[in-house]
Write an enzyme that holds these catalytic residues in place. Structure first.
Site, mmCIF file in Angstrom:
data_model
loop_
_atom_site.group_PDB
_atom_site.id
_atom_site.type_symbol
_atom_site.label_atom_id
_atom_site.label_comp_id
_atom_site.label_asym_id
_atom_site.label_seq_id
_atom_site.Cartn_x
_atom_site.Cartn_y
_atom_site.Cartn_z
ATOM 1 C CG HIS A 111 3.662 -0.590 3.090
ATOM 2 N ND1 HIS A 111 4.177 0.153 2.054
ATOM 3 C CD2 HIS A 111 3.778 0.189 4.190
ATOM 4 C CE1 HIS A 111 4.605 1.315 2.515
ATOM 5 N NE2 HIS A 111 4.367 1.375 3.807
ATOM 6 C CB CYS A 112 -1.966 -4.843 2.226
ATOM 7 S SG CYS A 112 -2.934 -6.346 2.042
ATOM 8 N N GLY A 113 -0.801 -6.349 -0.404
ATOM 9 C CA GLY A 113 -1.057 -6.694 -1.795
ATOM 10 C C GLY A 113 -2.458 -6.311 -2.258
#
Length: 173
Positions: free
Chosen positions: A49-51
């Site tokens: 869930h990281c950019g």
């Protein structure tokens, strides 16, 4: 020499290669890293869930497709939830979240990369390839290049795209 899981923590400072470590894959099975002898590897801490997730997984997959068979590249991905809680899931949830990304490279159990409970392997990586502002890992998608002898030879931060590593990898094939 191969260390067992209990003594690995004490030996990360004296180890000479990743081949001396045993880790668990995403299914919880022991994997002796000596299976990567003769392969250039990228070891990376990942988060679902990281950019940076979409671009990193896309490029890591591209690299694996292009160089795994031809050059023997191996990619070892270690989920980590130490950065803004961006990998909160259990192993099954992590595998499910990666299903549409069609990950073909090796995925390991979720670990800590920093602190007293950091994985012995990651303590070793940081010991051999310290960072610019301290040896701790600063964010998701920190990449270590490992040569064919299992020695960490380069460290690249999260802002370095995987495809930008190809020039570096060419030195180690």
């Amino acid at each position: 020499m191969c260390f067992d899981n209990q003594t690995e923590t004490a030996h990360y400072k004296t180890a000479t290669s990743i081949h001396e470590f045993t880790v668990k894959n995403i299914k919880g099975e022991d994997v002796k890293l000596d299976k990567y002898k003769g392969h250039v590897c990228i070891i990376v801490n990942v988060a679902s869930h990281c950019g940076l997730t979409a671009k990193n997984y896309q490029q890591l997959n591209e690299m694996y497709d292009k160089y795994a068979e031809d050059k023997g590249l191996r990619i070892l991905a270690f989920p980590c939830n130490q950065f803004a809680g961006q990998e909160p899931g259990n192993p099954e949830e992590i595998v499910c979240s990666l299903a549409d990304r069609r990950v073909k490279f090796d995925l390991f159990e979720k670990i800590n990369v920093n602190g007293k409970n950091a994985s012995p392997l990651w303590k070793f990586l940081k010991h051999k390839q310290g960072g610019t502002l301290g040896s701790f890992v600063k964010w998701n998608f920190t990449k270590f290049i490992i040569d064919k002898d299992g020695v960490p030879v380069e460290r690249h931060g999260p802002n370095v795209d995987p495809l930008d590593l190809v020039e570096s990898l060419n030195k180690y094939w």
